[in-house]
Write a protein that holds these residues in place. Structure first.
Motif, PDB file in Angstrom:
ATOM      1  N   ILE A 177      73.494  26.893  65.006  1.00  0.00           N
ATOM      2  CA  ILE A 177      73.888  28.198  65.549  1.00  0.00           C
ATOM      3  C   ILE A 177      75.122  28.019  66.432  1.00  0.00           C
ATOM      4  O   ILE A 177      75.133  27.160  67.326  1.00  0.00           O
ATOM      5  CB  ILE A 177      72.744  28.836  66.358  1.00  0.00           C
ATOM      6  CG1 ILE A 177      71.506  28.995  65.488  1.00  0.00           C
ATOM      7  CG2 ILE A 177      73.175  30.190  66.927  1.00  0.00           C
ATOM      8  CD1 ILE A 177      70.268  29.423  66.247  1.00  0.00           C
ATOM      9  N   GLN A 178      76.166  28.814  66.206  1.00  0.00           N
ATOM     10  CA  GLN A 178      77.395  28.750  66.979  1.00  0.00           C
ATOM     11  C   GLN A 178      77.460  29.918  67.971  1.00  0.00           C
ATOM     12  O   GLN A 178      77.159  31.051  67.607  1.00  0.00           O
ATOM     13  CB  GLN A 178      78.615  28.805  66.054  1.00  0.00           C
ATOM     14  CG  GLN A 178      78.658  27.704  65.013  1.00  0.00           C
ATOM     15  CD  GLN A 178      78.781  26.326  65.646  1.00  0.00           C
ATOM     16  OE1 GLN A 178      79.550  26.129  66.585  1.00  0.00           O
ATOM     17  NE2 GLN A 178      78.017  25.360  65.120  1.00  0.00           N
ATOM     18  N   LEU A 179      77.864  29.616  69.201  1.00  0.00           N
ATOM     19  CA  LEU A 179      78.038  30.648  70.216  1.00  0.00           C
ATOM     20  C   LEU A 179      79.512  30.758  70.580  1.00  0.00           C
ATOM     21  O   LEU A 179      80.191  29.731  70.743  1.00  0.00           O
ATOM     22  CB  LEU A 179      77.226  30.333  71.474  1.00  0.00           C
ATOM     23  CG  LEU A 179      75.774  30.856  71.496  1.00  0.00           C
ATOM     24  CD1 LEU A 179      74.933  30.084  70.480  1.00  0.00           C
ATOM     25  CD2 LEU A 179      75.168  30.735  72.889  1.00  0.00           C
ATOM     26  N   GLY A 226      74.424  30.395  61.713  1.00  0.00           N
ATOM     27  CA  GLY A 226      74.702  31.741  62.189  1.00  0.00           C
ATOM     28  C   GLY A 226      75.574  31.700  63.433  1.00  0.00           C
ATOM     29  O   GLY A 226      75.898  30.626  63.962  1.00  0.00           O
ATOM     30  N   THR A 227      75.944  32.885  63.876  1.00  0.00           N
ATOM     31  CA  THR A 227      76.847  32.998  65.019  1.00  0.00           C
ATOM     32  C   THR A 227      76.360  34.072  65.985  1.00  0.00           C
ATOM     33  O   THR A 227      75.892  35.134  65.556  1.00  0.00           O
ATOM     34  CB  THR A 227      78.273  33.367  64.544  1.00  0.00           C
ATOM     35  OG1 THR A 227      78.718  32.398  63.609  1.00  0.00           O
ATOM     36  CG2 THR A 227      79.236  33.414  65.723  1.00  0.00           C
ATOM     37  N   ILE A 228      76.484  33.767  67.259  1.00  0.00           N
ATOM     38  CA  ILE A 228      76.222  34.752  68.315  1.00  0.00           C
ATOM     39  C   ILE A 228      77.514  34.903  69.112  1.00  0.00           C
ATOM     40  O   ILE A 228      78.064  33.915  69.599  1.00  0.00           O
ATOM     41  CB  ILE A 228      75.077  34.305  69.243  1.00  0.00           C
ATOM     42  CG1 ILE A 228      73.797  34.064  68.442  1.00  0.00           C
ATOM     43  CG2 ILE A 228      74.832  35.365  70.321  1.00  0.00           C
ATOM     44  CD1 ILE A 228      72.667  33.468  69.274  1.00  0.00           C
ATOM     45  N   ALA A 242      76.403  40.171  69.966  1.00  0.00           N
ATOM     46  CA  ALA A 242      76.093  40.463  68.569  1.00  0.00           C
ATOM     47  C   ALA A 242      75.808  39.172  67.810  1.00  0.00           C
ATOM     48  O   ALA A 242      76.437  38.140  68.055  1.00  0.00           O
ATOM     49  CB  ALA A 242      77.256  41.211  67.911  1.00  0.00           C
ATOM     50  N   ASP A 243      74.859  39.232  66.896  1.00  0.00           N
ATOM     51  CA  ASP A 243      74.531  38.065  66.072  1.00  0.00           C
ATOM     52  C   ASP A 243      74.451  38.480  64.608  1.00  0.00           C
ATOM     53  O   ASP A 243      74.402  39.683  64.287  1.00  0.00           O
ATOM     54  CB  ASP A 243      73.221  37.428  66.534  1.00  0.00           C
ATOM     55  CG  ASP A 243      72.019  38.340  66.313  1.00  0.00           C
ATOM     56  OD1 ASP A 243      71.638  38.548  65.146  1.00  0.00           O
ATOM     57  OD2 ASP A 243      71.459  38.849  67.318  1.00  0.00           O
TER      58      ASP A 243
END
Length: 337
Positions: free
Chosen positions: A215-217, A256-258, A274-275
């Motif tokens: 997961i990427q922030l 995924g990305t947040i 947003a994710d």
């Protein structure tokens, strides 16, 4: 003279002639020197006989320029300004000679102001600011110690649900600690929420996200500045929304990305998280407490009661999947220095 600070109505005025004798002393100046024990009139006294620090007078003569100096007179703090005076035929002027035929030196115009009270107030404010910074530093250290103890306890717990609850509590504590950390390093009470958000993102990445999840922030937007009381609530809101996105958006999937977006618009702060994970459940209703977990209840309470703003949680409008959380609240005025 343009390099001198402005004179005030409470400044005493004196004129010292070319021989060093006082030719004019205003009533305010008489009262100021009376505090130093000069009970009689100072007229026709030599400037050197006063027993005070008249360095500004001598510096103005030696340097042939205007001079300003802050000095101690016993327990008092005075600011003296000295302006050389030149003139011909009895017509003095406040200017410096520019040619060999310039007017003759007539004396020095002195102003004296007592700044003792203002300097003491400034010192009291500096001491108060240092004490407040030290308090924030100690609060931050205590919060980090509590977080460390809870982490140790979490490692000993076998129940995954109980461990997750403890980890969430740790992140809440660290979110508050971030604000106190900024306040402990800055004399002011204004905090950049972008820097706070970056710290919380780092805690989230290293604290609750499984590296194997992928997961990427990301942090976007220029951000905005907040007073301390709003910054603490805002830090908790960002933390809870990030935890909610990680826990519910990517519970059963990898990658995924947040994105955290911070914007100021028309004196309003906008926080958007947003994710592209799983969307909201079909029966989800933000207005029904039965649909909410503890984290979202905390967000609702902080936004409504502390930030006096609004909170929306909807399916993403730009992606085919994902959730978009938006918090809006009015910015409190930033205190002027």
């Amino acid at each position: 003279a343009e390099n001198l600070t402005p004179c005030g109505e409470h400044d005493g005025i004196l004129f010292v002639d070319a021989e060093g004798l006082l030719r004019y002393v205003s009533g305010v100046a008489e009262n100021l020197y009376r505090k130093l024990g000069h009970a009689e009139s100072l007229l026709r006294h030599s400037i050197t006989s006063l027993g005070t620090n008249e360095s500004a007078y001598f510096a103005a003569i030696e340097g042939n320029r205007c001079f300003e100096l802050e000095t101690y007179e016993g327990q008092l703090i005075w600011i003296r300004k000295a302006i050389p005076v030149y003139g011909n035929d009895g017509r003095p002027r406040l200017s410096l000679p520019t040619t060999d035929h310039s007017p003759a030196f007539k004396g020095v115009l002195l102003t004296v102001s007592d700044v003792t009270d203002s300097r003491r107030r400034e010192q009291e404010l500096r001491v108060k600011a240092a004490m407040i910074q030290e308090i924030h530093h100690r609060v931050k250290n205590n919060l980090q110690t509590i977080a460390s103890l809870l982490r140790m306890q979490s490692r000993r717990i076998q129940d995954p649900e109980a461990r997750q609850l403890l980890d969430e509590g740790v992140n809440r504590i660290l979110s508050v600690a971030v604000v106190h950390e900024f306040l402990s390093h800055d004399e002011g009470s204004v905090i950049s929420i972008r820097e706070v958000a970056q710290r919380i993102i780092n805690h989230t990445v290293h604290g609750i996200i499984d590296p194997e999840k992928g997961i990427q922030l990301a942090l976007r937007g220029g951000g905005f500045s907040l007073v301390a009381q709003q910054a603490t609530a805002c830090a908790l809101v960002i933390n809870e929304l990030l935890q909610n996105a990680v826990e519910h958006g990517f519970a059963d999937r990898k990658g995924g990305t947040i994105i955290v977006n911070l914007v100021e618009e028309n004196n309003q702060a906008i926080i958007e998280i947003a994710d592209d994970g799983e969307g909201l459940p079909p029966d989800f209703d933000l207005d029904k407490s039965a649909s909410l977990g503890l984290g979202l209840k905390i967000v609702q309470t902080l936004v409504r009661e502390d930030l006096k703003g609004t909170f929306e949680l909807t399916d993403s409008v730009t992606n085919s999947r994902g959730v978009r959380a938006v918090v809006r609240f009015p910015l409190l005025p930033i205190p002027q220095e």
